[in-house]
Design a protein around this motif. Structure first.
Motif, PDB file in Angstrom:
ATOM      1  N   ALA A  88       0.530  -1.411  -0.299  1.00 61.69           N
ATOM      2  CA  ALA A  88      -0.034  -0.494  -0.213  1.00 61.69           C
ATOM      3  C   ALA A  88       0.859   1.019  -0.380  1.00 61.69           C
ATOM      4  CB  ALA A  88      -1.036  -0.063   0.865  1.00 61.69           C
ATOM      5  N   PHE A  89       2.260   1.782   0.969  1.00 63.21           N
ATOM      6  CA  PHE A  89       2.535   2.229   1.375  1.00 63.21           C
ATOM      7  C   PHE A  89       2.822   2.543  -0.627  1.00 63.21           C
ATOM      8  CE2 PHE A  89       1.639   2.417   5.327  1.00 63.21           C
ATOM      9  CZ  PHE A  89       1.590   3.854   4.970  1.00 63.21           C
ATOM     10  N   GLU A  90       3.885   1.577  -0.566  1.00 66.99           N
ATOM     11  CA  GLU A  90       5.028   1.867  -2.398  1.00 66.99           C
ATOM     12  C   GLU A  90       3.874   2.297  -3.367  1.00 66.99           C
ATOM     13  OE1 GLU A  90       5.842   0.675  -5.967  1.00 66.99           O
ATOM     14  OE2 GLU A  90       4.228  -0.396  -5.034  1.00 66.99           O
ATOM     15  N   VAL A  91       2.259   1.362  -3.718  1.00 59.21           N
ATOM     16  CA  VAL A  91       1.668   2.066  -4.712  1.00 59.21           C
ATOM     17  C   VAL A  91       1.353   3.620  -4.284  1.00 59.21           C
ATOM     18  CG1 VAL A  91      -0.470   1.637  -5.539  1.00 59.21           C
ATOM     19  CG2 VAL A  91       0.703  -0.480  -4.819  1.00 59.21           C
ATOM     20  N   THR A  92       1.574   4.048  -3.090  1.00 60.96           N
ATOM     21  CA  THR A  92       1.450   5.481  -3.234  1.00 60.96           C
ATOM     22  C   THR A  92       2.441   6.532  -3.182  1.00 60.96           C
ATOM     23  OG1 THR A  92      -0.147   4.932  -0.594  1.00 60.96           O
ATOM     24  CG2 THR A  92       0.866   7.220  -0.590  1.00 60.96           C
ATOM     25  N   ALA A  93       3.549   5.770  -3.076  1.00 61.39           N
ATOM     26  CA  ALA A  93       4.824   6.061  -3.413  1.00 61.39           C
ATOM     27  C   ALA A  93       4.901   6.743  -4.759  1.00 61.39           C
ATOM     28  CB  ALA A  93       5.269   5.722  -2.559  1.00 61.39           C
ATOM     29  N   THR A  94       4.571   5.301  -5.399  1.00 60.65           N
ATOM     30  CA  THR A  94       4.557   5.688  -7.130  1.00 60.65           C
ATOM     31  C   THR A  94       3.774   6.470  -7.666  1.00 60.65           C
ATOM     32  OG1 THR A  94       4.820   3.470  -7.144  1.00 60.65           O
ATOM     33  CG2 THR A  94       4.118   3.710  -8.958  1.00 60.65           C
ATOM     34  N   LEU A 115       5.830  20.088  -3.878  1.00 61.11           N
ATOM     35  CA  LEU A 115       6.722  19.490  -2.629  1.00 61.11           C
ATOM     36  C   LEU A 115       5.704  18.052  -1.399  1.00 61.11           C
ATOM     37  CD1 LEU A 115       8.488  19.825   0.484  1.00 61.11           C
ATOM     38  CD2 LEU A 115       7.098  21.838   1.168  1.00 61.11           C
ATOM     39  N   TRP A 116       4.405  18.854  -1.436  1.00 62.52           N
ATOM     40  CA  TRP A 116       3.775  17.640  -1.151  1.00 62.52           C
ATOM     41  C   TRP A 116       3.546  16.413  -1.640  1.00 62.52           C
ATOM     42  CZ3 TRP A 116       3.891  17.867   4.086  1.00 62.52           C
ATOM     43  CH2 TRP A 116       3.967  19.895   4.116  1.00 62.52           C
ATOM     44  N   PRO A 117       3.157  16.381  -2.915  1.00 61.31           N
ATOM     45  CA  PRO A 117       3.148  14.371  -3.381  1.00 61.31           C
ATOM     46  C   PRO A 117       4.976  14.054  -3.554  1.00 61.31           C
ATOM     47  CG  PRO A 117       2.165  16.238  -4.631  1.00 61.31           C
ATOM     48  CD  PRO A 117       3.161  17.532  -3.611  1.00 61.31           C
ATOM     49  N   SER A 118       5.891  15.090  -3.358  1.00 63.22           N
ATOM     50  CA  SER A 118       7.511  14.626  -3.236  1.00 63.22           C
ATOM     51  C   SER A 118       7.795  14.343  -1.941  1.00 63.22           C
ATOM     52  CB  SER A 118       8.483  16.228  -3.896  1.00 63.22           C
ATOM     53  OG  SER A 118       8.328  16.312  -4.605  1.00 63.22           O
ATOM     54  N   LEU A 119       7.207  15.041  -1.113  1.00 62.81           N
ATOM     55  CA  LEU A 119       6.823  14.742   0.420  1.00 62.81           C
ATOM     56  C   LEU A 119       7.028  12.532   0.500  1.00 62.81           C
ATOM     57  CD1 LEU A 119       7.264  17.290   2.302  1.00 62.81           C
ATOM     58  CD2 LEU A 119       9.398  16.438   1.869  1.00 62.81           C
ATOM     59  N   TYR A 140       7.840   5.186   0.335  1.00 61.05           N
ATOM     60  CA  TYR A 140       8.786   4.380   0.049  1.00 61.05           C
ATOM     61  C   TYR A 140      10.040   4.159   1.253  1.00 61.05           C
ATOM     62  CZ  TYR A 140       7.933   4.671  -4.923  1.00 61.05           C
ATOM     63  OH  TYR A 140       7.946   3.888  -6.137  1.00 61.05           O
ATOM     64  N   LEU A 141      10.096   4.977   1.830  1.00 61.64           N
ATOM     65  CA  LEU A 141      10.360   4.896   3.429  1.00 61.64           C
ATOM     66  C   LEU A 141       9.769   3.636   3.677  1.00 61.64           C
ATOM     67  CD1 LEU A 141      13.478   4.831   5.140  1.00 61.64           C
ATOM     68  CD2 LEU A 141      11.794   7.092   6.099  1.00 61.64           C
ATOM     69  N   ILE A 142       8.386   3.808   4.245  1.00 58.21           N
ATOM     70  CA  ILE A 142       7.490   3.147   5.277  1.00 58.21           C
ATOM     71  C   ILE A 142       7.709   1.674   4.198  1.00 58.21           C
ATOM     72  CG2 ILE A 142       5.398   3.132   6.198  1.00 58.21           C
ATOM     73  CD1 ILE A 142       5.654   6.231   6.340  1.00 58.21           C
ATOM     74  N   SER A 143       7.281   2.003   3.081  1.00 59.49           N
ATOM     75  CA  SER A 143       7.238  -0.143   2.248  1.00 59.49           C
ATOM     76  C   SER A 143       8.802  -0.235   2.933  1.00 59.49           C
ATOM     77  CB  SER A 143       7.291   1.068   1.421  1.00 59.49           C
ATOM     78  OG  SER A 143       7.007  -0.720   0.043  1.00 59.49           O
ATOM     79  N   PHE A 144       9.513   0.199   2.662  1.00 63.42           N
ATOM     80  CA  PHE A 144      10.875  -0.422   2.579  1.00 63.42           C
ATOM     81  C   PHE A 144      10.613  -1.760   4.316  1.00 63.42           C
ATOM     82  CE2 PHE A 144      13.250   1.676  -0.836  1.00 63.42           C
ATOM     83  CZ  PHE A 144      12.571   0.419  -1.627  1.00 63.42           C
ATOM     84  N   VAL A 145      10.188  -0.216   5.357  1.00 62.78           N
ATOM     85  CA  VAL A 145      10.448  -0.450   6.558  1.00 62.78           C
ATOM     86  C   VAL A 145       9.672  -1.768   6.841  1.00 62.78           C
ATOM     87  CG1 VAL A 145      10.118  -0.200   8.750  1.00 62.78           C
ATOM     88  CG2 VAL A 145      11.530   1.094   7.710  1.00 62.78           C
TER      89      VAL A 145
END
Length: 109
Positions: A11-17, A29-33, A39-44
């Motif tokens: 879910a976090f990976e899809v959100t990041a993409t 800015l906000w979409p970039s953040l 991706y960080l949360i997804s990898f964790v």
């Protein structure tokens, strides 16, 4: 529990993409953040899931469902076209993940 972590990772990976698309080349800015955080949360979550699941099949599930999620999200959020070959590709991805899991499978150890 590891499969719940995997679902969160996807879910976090899809959100990041999808946020990467919305960032318009990292000019917003906000979409970039959201890209970086997602991706960080997804990898964790993925790392936590991999403490008890096999890496090959889990990565296949993560990347396949992430690809399909991004495809569907692009269609729904950005009006991207749905082409027959894209649907065939999505089906091939799912079949590949199923075959990988039949062959090696994920396990909790």
């Amino acid at each position: 529990m590891p499969f719940v972590l995997l679902v969160f990772a996807i879910a976090f990976e899809v959100t990041a993409t999808l946020s990467m698309r919305a960032s318009e080349g990292f000019t917003k800015l906000w979409p970039s953040l959201l890209v970086v955080a997602g991706y960080l949360i997804s990898f964790v979550f993925m790392a936590k899931a991999l403490t008890s699941l096999n890496v090959g099949p889990v990565y296949a599930i993560w990347s396949a469902l992430g690809t399909i999620g991004a495809f569907v999200g692009g269609v729904l959020l950005f009006d991207e076209p749905v082409r027959p070959f894209a649907i065939v590709g999505a089906v091939i991805i799912v079949v590949g993940v199923v075959v990988m899991n039949i062959g090696g499978g994920v396990h909790q150890g």
